[in-house]
Write an enzyme that holds these catalytic residues in place. Sequence first.
Site, PDB file in Angstrom:
ATOM      1  N   ASP A 102      35.355  50.773  30.268  1.00  0.00           N
ATOM      2  CA  ASP A 102      37.069  50.056  29.337  1.00  0.00           C
ATOM      3  C   ASP A 102      38.049  50.882  29.094  1.00  0.00           C
ATOM      4  OD1 ASP A 102      36.423  47.340  28.697  1.00  0.00           O
ATOM      5  OD2 ASP A 102      34.871  48.446  27.539  1.00  0.00           O
ATOM      6  N   HIS A 154      37.576  48.048  34.156  1.00  0.00           N
ATOM      7  CA  HIS A 154      38.498  47.278  33.006  1.00  0.00           C
ATOM      8  C   HIS A 154      40.042  47.808  32.232  1.00  0.00           C
ATOM      9  CE1 HIS A 154      39.081  44.559  29.623  1.00  0.00           C
ATOM     10  NE2 HIS A 154      39.213  44.262  30.072  1.00  0.00           N
ATOM     11  N   HIS A 163      30.386  49.297  33.031  1.00  0.00           N
ATOM     12  CA  HIS A 163      31.559  48.258  32.869  1.00  0.00           C
ATOM     13  C   HIS A 163      32.575  49.685  31.921  1.00  0.00           C
ATOM     14  CE1 HIS A 163      34.903  45.062  31.717  1.00  0.00           C
ATOM     15  NE2 HIS A 163      34.335  45.547  30.714  1.00  0.00           N
ATOM     16  N   MET A 213      41.683  52.308  28.692  1.00  0.00           N
ATOM     17  CA  MET A 213      42.365  51.087  26.973  1.00  0.00           C
ATOM     18  C   MET A 213      43.140  52.594  26.798  1.00  0.00           C
ATOM     19  SD  MET A 213      39.318  50.242  24.141  1.00  0.00           S
ATOM     20  CE  MET A 213      39.159  49.476  24.430  1.00  0.00           C
ATOM     21  N   MET A 260      37.646  37.214  28.654  1.00  0.00           N
ATOM     22  CA  MET A 260      38.173  38.214  27.237  1.00  0.00           C
ATOM     23  C   MET A 260      37.186  37.191  25.757  1.00  0.00           C
ATOM     24  SD  MET A 260      37.881  41.444  27.874  1.00  0.00           S
ATOM     25  CE  MET A 260      36.905  41.737  26.431  1.00  0.00           C
ATOM     26  N   SER A 303      28.660  48.582  28.939  1.00  0.00           N
ATOM     27  CA  SER A 303      30.016  48.342  28.932  1.00  0.00           C
ATOM     28  C   SER A 303      29.495  49.841  28.072  1.00  0.00           C
ATOM     29  CB  SER A 303      31.078  47.633  27.863  1.00  0.00           C
ATOM     30  OG  SER A 303      32.128  48.661  26.952  1.00  0.00           O
ATOM     31  N   MET A 341      42.534  47.860  30.233  1.00  0.00           N
ATOM     32  CA  MET A 341      43.453  47.780  29.125  1.00  0.00           C
ATOM     33  C   MET A 341      44.882  48.269  28.848  1.00  0.00           C
ATOM     34  SD  MET A 341      39.926  46.689  26.839  1.00  0.00           S
ATOM     35  CE  MET A 341      39.271  47.684  27.934  1.00  0.00           C
ATOM     36  N   ASP A 386      33.723  38.599  28.513  1.00  0.00           N
ATOM     37  CA  ASP A 386      33.307  40.597  27.516  1.00  0.00           C
ATOM     38  C   ASP A 386      33.849  40.399  26.504  1.00  0.00           C
ATOM     39  OD1 ASP A 386      33.362  43.049  27.089  1.00  0.00           O
ATOM     40  OD2 ASP A 386      35.150  43.821  28.972  1.00  0.00           O
TER      41      ASP A 386
HETATM   42  C1  DX5 Z   1      36.526  45.307  24.690  1.00  0.00           C
HETATM   43  C2  DX5 Z   1      35.695  45.768  25.703  1.00  0.00           C
HETATM   44  C3  DX5 Z   1      34.551  45.646  26.072  1.00  0.00           C
HETATM   45  C4  DX5 Z   1      33.185  45.955  24.576  1.00  0.00           C
HETATM   46  C5  DX5 Z   1      31.873  44.711  24.791  1.00  0.00           C
HETATM   47  O1  DX5 Z   1      37.778  45.081  25.127  1.00  0.00           O
HETATM   48  O2  DX5 Z   1      36.138  45.520  26.658  1.00  0.00           O
HETATM   49  O3  DX5 Z   1      33.815  45.374  27.284  1.00  0.00           O
HETATM   50  O4  DX5 Z   1      33.615  46.897  24.694  1.00  0.00           O
HETATM   51  O5  DX5 Z   1      31.685  45.616  23.878  1.00  0.00           O
HETATM   52  P1  DX5 Z   1      30.585  44.191  23.288  1.00  0.00           P
HETATM   53  O6  DX5 Z   1      29.210  44.320  23.842  1.00  0.00           O
HETATM   54  O7  DX5 Z   1      29.779  45.311  21.818  1.00  0.00           O
HETATM   55  O8  DX5 Z   1      31.452  43.560  22.730  1.00  0.00           O
HETATM   56 ZN    ZN Z   2      35.487  45.094  29.094  1.00  0.00          ZN
END
Ligand code: DX5
Ligand code: ZN
Length: 217
Positions: A34, A65, A32, A36, A136, A7, A67, A175
């Site tokens: 993310d 992903h 991956h 947001m 998650m 990620s 969010m 994740d």
């Molecule tokens: C959290 C993200 C994850 C996060 C994982 O909302 O979806 O992908 O970046 O990071 P680590 O592996 O550091 O928990």
């Molecule tokens: Zn993620």
Amino acid sequence: MNYLAPSVLSADFSTLGNDIATVATAGAPIIHLDVMDGKFVPNISFGAPVISSVRKVTDAIFDVHLMIEEPSRYLEDFSKAGADIITVHYEACQDVAATLMQIRELGVKVGLSISPDTPADVLKPFLSQVDMILIMSVYPGFGGQKFIDASIDKIKVVRDMADELELNGLWIEVDGGIGADNIVSVMEAGANVFVAGSAVFKGDMVANVKALNAKIQ
Ligand code: DX5
Ligand code: ZN
């Protein structure tokens, strides 16, 4: 097949393209990403233009992903930006089935995610409609949090549901808080796609990818 999915949330964004190329070359088959929106989760990360620009540096699978609240508004943008898999949150969609169908129609793989407080059984009606379930194992929004142990049972429940429906090709991705100390337990519970942010990007990225990969082969 098992897949490591770094990620990029924990990467240095000033060298994002290079870091993605580095971890992909080191052996990470999936990147991956993310996204947001500051509404579904309290944080804001990046959007389609960033994904589109780093798309150029690797052929690795781009696992986006989302969010974000009501993701159906942006699915086409992420598909055009180069996503290979688009994952939406069960909690963020007004109409989950319609959103999944919209992703399918864009010709990309379909993912559905649940946050830690959402029980696994809500997924059941959608399992045959998706390529991947994302469980998650931290509250979405931030990297570097501690793995929630109850996620292990949730992974088992989803793997059992998939087995019952004979969905042998379903990917189960996990994740949040995954590292060298717990990746094997996550795999043994039934997951096959392992997201790791801080465990990959903090320190020596190449060595981290190789060490995590070695545990899931
Ligand atoms: C959290 C993200 C994850 C996060 C994982 O909302 O979806 O992908 O970046 O990071 P680590 O592996 O550091 O928990
Ligand atoms: Zn993620």
